[in-house]
Design an enzyme around this catalytic site. Structure first.
Site, mmCIF file in Angstrom:
data_model
loop_
_atom_site.group_PDB
_atom_site.id
_atom_site.type_symbol
_atom_site.label_atom_id
_atom_site.label_comp_id
_atom_site.label_asym_id
_atom_site.label_seq_id
_atom_site.Cartn_x
_atom_site.Cartn_y
_atom_site.Cartn_z
ATOM 1 N N ASP A 25 27.126 -0.138 22.877
ATOM 2 C CA ASP A 25 27.365 -1.348 23.671
ATOM 3 C C ASP A 25 28.732 -1.969 23.440
ATOM 4 O O ASP A 25 29.065 -2.977 24.071
ATOM 5 C CB ASP A 25 26.266 -2.381 23.425
ATOM 6 C CG ASP A 25 26.155 -2.808 21.960
ATOM 7 O OD1 ASP A 25 27.054 -2.483 21.159
ATOM 8 O OD2 ASP A 25 25.151 -3.468 21.621
ATOM 9 N N ASP A 42 18.373 3.217 16.260
ATOM 10 C CA ASP A 42 19.074 3.282 17.542
ATOM 11 C C ASP A 42 20.445 3.883 17.256
ATOM 12 O O ASP A 42 21.352 3.196 16.769
ATOM 13 C CB ASP A 42 19.186 1.866 18.130
ATOM 14 C CG ASP A 42 19.405 1.856 19.631
ATOM 15 O OD1 ASP A 42 19.265 2.919 20.268
ATOM 16 O OD2 ASP A 42 19.709 0.775 20.174
#
Length: 233
Positions: free
Chosen positions: A33, A144
């Site tokens: 991100d 993640d």
């Protein structure tokens, strides 16, 4: 007391079974991100310093308190060198957002974990990751994995930093779908993007067994973060 060969064999078998049973199991997803990792703030854990963050041009920031690039007016982003890479055909290093059952962010920030993939094309391969982030949308024992093009998820600083599309590259969750899409990535992110399709064999959220390990120096040299009392190897 004398112990027979059969008894020794039985004990070894039982010990081995106990070791397998004691292994922790978890799951993985993927993301990139471009945001400053949550372990980039002072006071999050007992460490020498927070993880390094970078400016919009991917230069390390001296100001550890710089505002997250995911927020309006933020100037701190994930550094491109927190991309994964292959050590050899069976082992890779990288970074991850982490959430572990029974723990808190202070217990896993900057800790390292050896993951053994137990499903998908990467089954049998191992990856050592350093925890640099966490997430409110993560489940328990959830890693993640940070990989360019893996999807921005809840937050997106990649548009501000690199001019990525509004939802990041590819789908918001999951990211791009083919290796050729990596060709158009910023130069510093290409290797980490290709890694997903080469070493990782485009595995789609494989399951893992995992254990905490001493951090490799190659990881802490990139993040700058070492848990107190630990000597990276």
């Amino acid at each position: 007391m004398l112990v027979s060969f059969k008894q020794l064999a039985f004990l070894a078998l039982m010990t081995g079974a106990a070791t397998v049973d004691a292994q922790k199991t978890g799951r993985t997803t993927r993301y990139w991100d471009c945001c400053k990792g949550s372990c980039g703030w002072a006071g999050k854990a007992s460490v020498n310093q927070p993880i390094k963050s970078c400016d919009k041009s991917d230069n390390p920031l001296a100001n550890m308190g710089a505002k997250n690039g995911c927020e309006s007016g933020g100037v701190a982003y994930m550094c491109s060198n927190q991309s994964p890479w292959a050590v050899d055909d069976k082992l890779a290093y990288g970074f991850a957002a982490v959430k572990l059952a029974g723990g808190t962010e202070s217990s896993w920030c900057c800790a390292c974990y050896k993951l053994t993939f137990t499903s998908g094309p990467a089954q049998g391969k191992q990856m050592i990751v350093q925890a640099t982030n966490t997430g409110g949308d993560l489940g328990q024992n959830h890693f993640d994995l940070a990989m360019p093009g893996g999807g921005v998820g809840l937050y997106n600083a990649c548009t501000n930093q690199y001019g990525a599309p509004p939802n990041g590259w590819g789908k918001q969750y999951g990211g791009i779908s083919s290796r050729s899409e990596c060709d158009a990535f910023p130069e510093k992110l290409k290797a980490g993007c290709y890694w997903r399709f080469d070493w990782f064999q485009n595995s789609d959220n494989p399951d893992v067994t995992f254990e905490e390990v001493t951090c490799p120096k190659l990881l802490t040299d990139k993040s700058g973060c070492i848990r107190n009392g630990q000597n990276p190897t």
